[in-house]
Design a protein around this motif. Structure first.
Motif, short mmCIF file in Angstrom:
data_model
loop_
_atom_site.label_atom_id
_atom_site.label_comp_id
_atom_site.label_asym_id
_atom_site.label_seq_id
_atom_site.Cartn_x
_atom_site.Cartn_y
_atom_site.Cartn_z
N SER A 37 0.82 -1.21 0.00
CA SER A 37 0.00 0.00 0.00
C SER A 37 0.85 1.25 0.00
O SER A 37 1.96 1.27 0.55
N LEU A 40 -3.41 5.60 2.98
CA LEU A 40 -4.59 5.01 3.62
C LEU A 40 -5.64 4.52 2.60
O LEU A 40 -6.21 3.44 2.78
N CYS A 43 -4.45 1.33 1.30
CA CYS A 43 -4.60 0.29 2.34
C CYS A 43 -6.03 -0.27 2.32
O CYS A 43 -6.24 -1.49 2.35
N PHE A 60 0.42 -3.08 4.64
CA PHE A 60 -0.09 -1.72 4.86
C PHE A 60 1.06 -0.77 5.23
O PHE A 60 1.92 -1.12 6.03
N GLY A 61 1.03 0.43 4.63
CA GLY A 61 2.09 1.39 4.93
C GLY A 61 1.92 2.68 4.16
O GLY A 61 0.82 3.00 3.69
N LEU A 77 -3.55 6.89 9.92
CA LEU A 77 -3.06 5.69 9.24
C LEU A 77 -2.60 4.64 10.25
O LEU A 77 -2.95 3.46 10.13
N TRP A 80 -5.48 3.02 11.96
CA TRP A 80 -6.15 2.10 11.03
C TRP A 80 -5.36 0.80 10.92
O TRP A 80 -5.92 -0.29 10.94
N MET A 81 -4.05 0.92 10.82
CA MET A 81 -3.20 -0.28 10.72
C MET A 81 -3.31 -1.13 11.99
O MET A 81 -3.39 -2.37 11.91
N HIS A 84 -6.37 -3.11 11.90
CA HIS A 84 -6.40 -4.19 10.90
C HIS A 84 -5.15 -5.06 10.92
O HIS A 84 -4.83 -5.73 9.95
N LYS A 85 -4.51 -5.06 12.08
CA LYS A 85 -3.28 -5.83 12.28
C LYS A 85 -3.41 -7.29 11.86
O LYS A 85 -2.51 -7.86 11.25
N MET A 88 -3.13 -8.04 8.20
CA MET A 88 -1.93 -7.45 7.59
C MET A 88 -0.82 -8.49 7.48
O MET A 88 -0.37 -9.03 8.49
N ILE A 91 4.24 -4.91 6.95
CA ILE A 91 4.21 -3.45 6.89
C ILE A 91 4.91 -3.03 5.60
O ILE A 91 6.03 -3.46 5.33
#
Ligand SMILES: [Zn+2]
Length: 258
Positions: A37, A40, A43, A60-61, A77, A80-81, A84-85, A88, A91
């Motif tokens: 990503s 956001l 992501c 995600f990043g 961001l 959010w990460m 949604h860990k 994921m 990173i």
């Protein structure tokens, strides 16, 4: 044996829906892919894609080759990460702005703030025990290594890596992985890198939809191009294609899914 490929780095969110469908459902050799990503919105789209297709795994990043996020956007961001860990895989794409820095020669370029941003993502990788996907080439790879070593990070993937011998040896020593794109079929610099780097730490990727030259000129970047990359790696390593294909599949599975 049926061919199985893992695309270790692609921006699936940047493809059109029809192309995504064709690329995944009409190419059975594609066993898995890591879609990275850039911000956001990206992501969110990658998260959706990972829910729709079992082969798709999302990282995600915040991509470093763009303006820095505001403090507020960064906190949004990260929150959010954190939320949604569990969805994921890693990173990324995070790193340092090598090409942006070349374009903007002025002294005011806030390079240190990019380093601080990367430091922050590396800390999250440590805290959440997630692999990290890095865009960090040439001297930026050295700076990224300093940070990774500071936090004793084990699982780092330098995508489309380019660098000198000293950095190559440092990555190798630290057990970090690199991935090569289809440009290995025509870029001498990448061919030399692969000759020196251990096969045990190499993956393949497309960085799609990034377009390629040489035999791929004018084509939409597709994971099937990795077959040509594997052939080239096999010839550079003087090993049978089947051995190289199997080893690289294993590398990606070990790095991302164990
Ligand atoms: Zn990328």
């Amino acid at each position: 044996m049926k061919l199985k490929l893992v695309d270790a780095h692609i921006h699936l969110d940047q493809y059109k829906d029809d192309d995504i469908n064709r690329l995944i459902n009409h190419y059975s050799a594609l066993h898995a892919l890591i879609t990275v990503s850039t911000d956001l919105n990206s992501c969110n789209r990658n998260l959706e894609l990972s829910k729709n297709y079992p082969q798709v795994h999302a990282a995600f990043g915040f991509h470093p080759e763009q303006h820095l996020p505001s403090e507020e956007d960064l906190q949004t961001l990260i929150a959010w990460m954190a939320e949604h860990k569990n969805q994921m895989a890693a990173i990324g794409e995070v790193g340092l702005p090598y090409y942006l820095k070349q374009d903007k020669k002025e002294a005011a370029f806030p390079y240190n703030q990019y380093v601080e941003l990367l430091d922050c993502f590396i800390q999250l990788s440590k805290e959440w025990e997630k692999p990290i996907v890095l865009h960090a080439v040439y001297e930026d790879a050295e700076a990224a290594c300093d940070l990774l070593e500071k936090y004793s990070i084990k699982k780092a993937h330098f995508h489309w890596f380019k660098g000198d011998m000293k950095t190559i040896l440092r990555l190798e020593r630290n057990g970090y992985y690199i991935s090569v794109t289809p440009d290995i079929t025509y870029e001498k610099e990448i061919q030399e890198l692969v000759q020196h780097f251990p096969l045990e730490q190499i993956m393949v990727e497309t960085d799609g939809p990034w377009p390629f030259e040489g035999p791929f000129k004018g084509q939409m970047t597709h994971p099937k191009m990795m077959k040509e990359s594997l052939k080239k790696i096999a010839s550079l390593k003087k090993l049978p294609l089947s051995v190289v294909t199997e080893k690289i599949l294993q590398n990606s599975m070990d790095f991302y899914f164990h």
